[in-house]
Design a protein around this motif. Sequence first.
Motif, PDB file in Angstrom:
ATOM      1  N   GLU A  71     -43.916 -26.233  -4.027  1.00  0.00           N
ATOM      2  CA  GLU A  71     -45.265 -25.729  -4.226  1.00  0.00           C
ATOM      3  C   GLU A  71     -45.592 -24.671  -3.181  1.00  0.00           C
ATOM      4  O   GLU A  71     -44.888 -24.506  -2.188  1.00  0.00           O
ATOM      5  CB  GLU A  71     -46.281 -26.885  -4.149  1.00  0.00           C
ATOM      6  CG  GLU A  71     -46.203 -27.833  -5.325  1.00  0.00           C
ATOM      7  CD  GLU A  71     -47.416 -28.741  -5.383  1.00  0.00           C
ATOM      8  OE1 GLU A  71     -47.971 -29.080  -4.315  1.00  0.00           O
ATOM      9  OE2 GLU A  71     -47.822 -29.115  -6.505  1.00  0.00           O
ATOM     10  N   GLN A  72     -46.686 -23.971  -3.401  1.00  0.00           N
ATOM     11  CA  GLN A  72     -47.163 -22.996  -2.428  1.00  0.00           C
ATOM     12  C   GLN A  72     -47.654 -23.716  -1.172  1.00  0.00           C
ATOM     13  O   GLN A  72     -48.066 -24.866  -1.219  1.00  0.00           O
ATOM     14  CB  GLN A  72     -48.299 -22.173  -3.025  1.00  0.00           C
ATOM     15  CG  GLN A  72     -47.875 -21.220  -4.144  1.00  0.00           C
ATOM     16  CD  GLN A  72     -47.003 -20.092  -3.629  1.00  0.00           C
ATOM     17  OE1 GLN A  72     -47.252 -19.541  -2.558  1.00  0.00           O
ATOM     18  NE2 GLN A  72     -45.967 -19.749  -4.385  1.00  0.00           N
ATOM     19  N   GLY A  73     -47.645 -22.984  -0.062  1.00  0.00           N
ATOM     20  CA  GLY A  73     -48.076 -23.569   1.204  1.00  0.00           C
ATOM     21  C   GLY A  73     -46.868 -23.898   2.060  1.00  0.00           C
ATOM     22  O   GLY A  73     -45.888 -24.469   1.568  1.00  0.00           O
ATOM     23  N   ALA A 113     -39.613 -12.520   9.066  1.00  0.00           N
ATOM     24  CA  ALA A 113     -39.767 -12.999   7.686  1.00  0.00           C
ATOM     25  C   ALA A 113     -40.728 -14.173   7.591  1.00  0.00           C
ATOM     26  O   ALA A 113     -40.784 -14.852   6.563  1.00  0.00           O
ATOM     27  CB  ALA A 113     -38.402 -13.400   7.123  1.00  0.00           C
ATOM     28  N   LYS A 114     -41.491 -14.386   8.645  1.00  0.00           N
ATOM     29  CA  LYS A 114     -42.393 -15.539   8.690  1.00  0.00           C
ATOM     30  C   LYS A 114     -43.339 -15.591   7.494  1.00  0.00           C
ATOM     31  O   LYS A 114     -43.512 -16.636   6.871  1.00  0.00           O
ATOM     32  CB  LYS A 114     -43.202 -15.522   9.993  1.00  0.00           C
ATOM     33  CG  LYS A 114     -44.279 -16.598  10.119  1.00  0.00           C
ATOM     34  CD  LYS A 114     -44.970 -16.481  11.461  1.00  0.00           C
ATOM     35  CE  LYS A 114     -46.023 -17.568  11.656  1.00  0.00           C
ATOM     36  NZ  LYS A 114     -47.187 -17.367  10.781  1.00  0.00           N
ATOM     37  N   ASN A 115     -43.961 -14.479   7.159  1.00  0.00           N
ATOM     38  CA  ASN A 115     -44.981 -14.468   6.111  1.00  0.00           C
ATOM     39  C   ASN A 115     -44.502 -13.846   4.805  1.00  0.00           C
ATOM     40  O   ASN A 115     -45.321 -13.487   3.953  1.00  0.00           O
ATOM     41  CB  ASN A 115     -46.227 -13.737   6.612  1.00  0.00           C
ATOM     42  CG  ASN A 115     -46.879 -14.459   7.786  1.00  0.00           C
ATOM     43  OD1 ASN A 115     -47.075 -15.670   7.738  1.00  0.00           O
ATOM     44  ND2 ASN A 115     -47.209 -13.726   8.843  1.00  0.00           N
ATOM     45  N   VAL A 116     -43.179 -13.718   4.657  1.00  0.00           N
ATOM     46  CA  VAL A 116     -42.646 -13.186   3.400  1.00  0.00           C
ATOM     47  C   VAL A 116     -42.879 -14.199   2.282  1.00  0.00           C
ATOM     48  O   VAL A 116     -42.702 -15.407   2.472  1.00  0.00           O
ATOM     49  CB  VAL A 116     -41.144 -12.879   3.548  1.00  0.00           C
ATOM     50  CG1 VAL A 116     -40.523 -12.546   2.195  1.00  0.00           C
ATOM     51  CG2 VAL A 116     -40.938 -11.723   4.516  1.00  0.00           C
ATOM     52  N   ALA A 117     -43.291 -13.727   1.124  1.00  0.00           N
ATOM     53  CA  ALA A 117     -43.503 -14.611  -0.022  1.00  0.00           C
ATOM     54  C   ALA A 117     -42.168 -15.204  -0.454  1.00  0.00           C
ATOM     55  O   ALA A 117     -41.186 -14.483  -0.655  1.00  0.00           O
ATOM     56  CB  ALA A 117     -44.139 -13.838  -1.165  1.00  0.00           C
ATOM     57  N   ARG A 118     -42.133 -16.529  -0.574  1.00  0.00           N
ATOM     58  CA  ARG A 118     -40.898 -17.202  -0.959  1.00  0.00           C
ATOM     59  C   ARG A 118     -41.056 -17.848  -2.329  1.00  0.00           C
ATOM     60  O   ARG A 118     -42.160 -18.240  -2.723  1.00  0.00           O
ATOM     61  CB  ARG A 118     -40.510 -18.250   0.093  1.00  0.00           C
ATOM     62  CG  ARG A 118     -39.691 -17.661   1.236  1.00  0.00           C
ATOM     63  CD  ARG A 118     -39.520 -18.635   2.363  1.00  0.00           C
ATOM     64  NE  ARG A 118     -40.662 -18.634   3.250  1.00  0.00           N
ATOM     65  CZ  ARG A 118     -40.802 -17.792   4.288  1.00  0.00           C
ATOM     66  NH1 ARG A 118     -39.866 -16.893   4.522  1.00  0.00           N
ATOM     67  NH2 ARG A 118     -41.872 -17.855   5.055  1.00  0.00           N
ATOM     68  N   SER A 119     -39.927 -17.977  -2.995  1.00  0.00           N
ATOM     69  CA  SER A 119     -39.958 -18.525  -4.348  1.00  0.00           C
ATOM     70  C   SER A 119     -40.333 -20.004  -4.312  1.00  0.00           C
ATOM     71  O   SER A 119     -39.921 -20.753  -3.433  1.00  0.00           O
ATOM     72  CB  SER A 119     -38.592 -18.348  -5.012  1.00  0.00           C
ATOM     73  OG  SER A 119     -37.592 -19.040  -4.282  1.00  0.00           O
ATOM     74  N   ASP A 120     -41.161 -20.397  -5.296  1.00  0.00           N
ATOM     75  CA  ASP A 120     -41.409 -21.812  -5.502  1.00  0.00           C
ATOM     76  C   ASP A 120     -40.832 -22.171  -6.867  1.00  0.00           C
ATOM     77  O   ASP A 120     -40.044 -21.422  -7.435  1.00  0.00           O
ATOM     78  CB  ASP A 120     -42.901 -22.123  -5.387  1.00  0.00           C
ATOM     79  CG  ASP A 120     -43.745 -21.207  -6.277  1.00  0.00           C
ATOM     80  OD1 ASP A 120     -43.158 -20.478  -7.106  1.00  0.00           O
ATOM     81  OD2 ASP A 120     -44.970 -21.221  -6.146  1.00  0.00           O
ATOM     82  N   GLY A 121     -41.216 -23.299  -7.401  1.00  0.00           N
ATOM     83  CA  GLY A 121     -40.710 -23.685  -8.712  1.00  0.00           C
ATOM     84  C   GLY A 121     -39.645 -24.755  -8.641  1.00  0.00           C
ATOM     85  O   GLY A 121     -39.379 -25.338  -7.584  1.00  0.00           O
ATOM     86  N   PRO A 122     -38.988 -25.044  -9.768  1.00  0.00           N
ATOM     87  CA  PRO A 122     -38.028 -26.146  -9.859  1.00  0.00           C
ATOM     88  C   PRO A 122     -36.826 -25.931  -8.937  1.00  0.00           C
ATOM     89  O   PRO A 122     -36.358 -24.809  -8.747  1.00  0.00           O
ATOM     90  CB  PRO A 122     -37.593 -26.120 -11.324  1.00  0.00           C
ATOM     91  CG  PRO A 122     -38.688 -25.403 -12.045  1.00  0.00           C
ATOM     92  CD  PRO A 122     -39.208 -24.390 -11.078  1.00  0.00           C
ATOM     93  N   ALA A 123     -36.326 -27.035  -8.373  1.00  0.00           N
ATOM     94  CA  ALA A 123     -35.155 -26.967  -7.497  1.00  0.00           C
ATOM     95  C   ALA A 123     -34.567 -28.358  -7.349  1.00  0.00           C
ATOM     96  O   ALA A 123     -35.228 -29.373  -7.616  1.00  0.00           O
ATOM     97  CB  ALA A 123     -35.542 -26.402  -6.135  1.00  0.00           C
ATOM     98  N   THR A 124     -33.316 -28.378  -6.939  1.00  0.00           N
ATOM     99  CA  THR A 124     -32.638 -29.617  -6.559  1.00  0.00           C
ATOM    100  C   THR A 124     -32.191 -29.459  -5.117  1.00  0.00           C
ATOM    101  O   THR A 124     -31.534 -28.469  -4.777  1.00  0.00           O
ATOM    102  CB  THR A 124     -31.442 -29.905  -7.474  1.00  0.00           C
ATOM    103  OG1 THR A 124     -31.906 -30.090  -8.815  1.00  0.00           O
ATOM    104  CG2 THR A 124     -30.705 -31.163  -7.022  1.00  0.00           C
TER     105      THR A 124
END
Length: 226
Positions: A71-73, A113-124
């Motif tokens: 999730e975001q955050g 890269a502290k505030n770079v937008a990172r991918s969320d979504g499904p993962a294992t």
Amino acid sequence: MRRTLFLLIVGLGGAAILIWLGVWQIQRLAWKEAIIADINTRIAAAPVDLPASVNRDLDAYLPVTVSGTFEQGEVHVLVSQKDVGAGYRIITPFVLEDGRRIMVDRGFAVASAKNVARSDGPATVTGNLQWPQETDSFTPEADLKGNIWFARDVPAMARTLGTQPVLLVTRSSTPPAAGISPLPVDTARIPNDHLQYAITWFSLAAIWLGMSLFFLRRRRAPKTES
């Protein structure tokens, strides 16, 4: 004669105490090495599903594989990597397929890269459960406004992210997180200085005996007439 006897008692007694302290540290060394070996075996075991009820004492270092959704955050924990420099551990909320919310330590990102937008979504994610003891009375309070933490404090991070106080430290992730290098759990940071302590005590015992012998010989040496 009394002074000689006193020097013998002090010399041998002091040396005996120092030698005992050295032996005790050797015993502690064996105890600590056994604990570290047990933890290493546990870390490297085959991963299992996350237990339905997670127990901090029983499940520390347990290897697990979970599937769900990032999730975001994020929580950013300030760390430093050799040959890389300052950066942050990226701690992200993760919702399991059964609805439970835990935290995942995704790994290390450089400071830029502290505030770079990172991918969320499904993962294992495969990794190890951990409740690191990184805080003490000298640890600065987290800068919540700047999102800079100075240690991983599992209960406090869980309150901030709205998750259970469960931290999974990533060993591998599918898909991998771009710009983040996993920092898997290991035992390198577990203090084990007992051998150095033992050497110190044995060295002090040798010095103590040497000084005692010196004073005894000086005491027994015949006085020369002037």
